[in-house]
Design an enzyme around this catalytic site. Structure first.
Site, PDB file in Angstrom:
ATOM      1  N   VAL A 127       0.867  -1.177   0.000  1.00  0.00           N
ATOM      2  CA  VAL A 127       0.000   0.000   0.000  1.00  0.00           C
ATOM      3  C   VAL A 127       0.901   1.223   0.000  1.00  0.00           C
ATOM      4  CG1 VAL A 127      -1.799   1.273   1.237  1.00  0.00           C
ATOM      5  CG2 VAL A 127      -1.794  -1.243   1.284  1.00  0.00           C
ATOM      6  N   GLU A 128       0.968   1.911  -1.142  1.00  0.00           N
ATOM      7  CA  GLU A 128       1.860   3.060  -1.272  1.00  0.00           C
ATOM      8  C   GLU A 128       1.238   4.331  -0.721  1.00  0.00           C
ATOM      9  OE1 GLU A 128       4.375   1.574  -5.144  1.00  0.00           O
ATOM     10  OE2 GLU A 128       2.901   3.128  -5.431  1.00  0.00           O
ATOM     11  N   CYS A 176       4.887  -2.326   2.841  1.00  0.00           N
ATOM     12  CA  CYS A 176       5.156  -3.494   2.003  1.00  0.00           C
ATOM     13  C   CYS A 176       4.077  -4.538   2.236  1.00  0.00           C
ATOM     14  CB  CYS A 176       6.520  -4.077   2.346  1.00  0.00           C
ATOM     15  SG  CYS A 176       7.908  -2.972   1.986  1.00  0.00           S
ATOM     16  N   GLU A 210       4.448  -7.537   3.104  1.00  0.00           N
ATOM     17  CA  GLU A 210       4.759  -8.286   4.317  1.00  0.00           C
ATOM     18  C   GLU A 210       4.200  -7.603   5.563  1.00  0.00           C
ATOM     19  OE1 GLU A 210       8.113  -8.994   1.320  1.00  0.00           O
ATOM     20  OE2 GLU A 210       6.802  -7.346   1.916  1.00  0.00           O
TER      21      GLU A 210
END
Length: 150
Positions: free
Chosen positions: A42-43, A52, A54
């Site tokens: 998710v930017e 990230c 993860e």
């Protein structure tokens, strides 16, 4: 099991929010109790606060009861194995079963192979001693265990 993890990682990758890099990533893992958890990147316009895949996976792990990860897959937009960055390797190691296996671009590897000499709670214990005696972080700074917060 590896096939199902890859499918779940591809599904998660399809939900990634990547308006800046256009590099979607999905991750999926098997928890020791048999649950499957997943996450996607998710930017954010402030690149330093981008999450990230993860991170999302570990958040779901904790939200659904915690436990230790035993198998992990991360994929890119092609569905190919994608290596976790260094920060994420450390994040995963914090929640890894000692025998955790990761699907890496070069093949399957243990958590110790992808992050040798990793920093763990044992390192903290060696320096700081008993975890129960450590200060507990609070909204206004560390407090002693059992201290009245009022």
């Amino acid at each position: 099991m590896w096939h199902r993890l890859r499918e779940l990682a591809v599904e998660a990758m399809g939900r990634a929010y990547v308006p800046y890099s256009h590099f979607p990533v999905g991750a999926a893992a098997l928890v020791e109790d048999g649950r499957l958890v997943s996450g996607c990147n998710v930017e954010n316009a402030g690149y330093g606060v981008t999450l990230c895949a993860e991170c999302g996976l570990v958040s779901e792990l904790v939200r659904t009861g915690g436990g230790r990860l035993v198998a992990f897959v991360c994929v890119d937009a092609r569905g190919a194995a994608c290596a976790p960055c260094g920060r994420c390797r450390q994040l995963l190691s914090e929640h890894a079963h000692p025998a955790m296996v990761l699907a890496m671009p070069s093949g399957r590897a243990s958590i110790d192979q992808v992050l040798p000499d990793r920093f763990t709670e044992a390192d903290l214990d060696a320096v700081l001693g008993d975890p129960a005696a450590r200060p507990v972080p609070g909204p206004t700074g560390p407090t002693s265990p059992g201290a009245d917060a009022s």
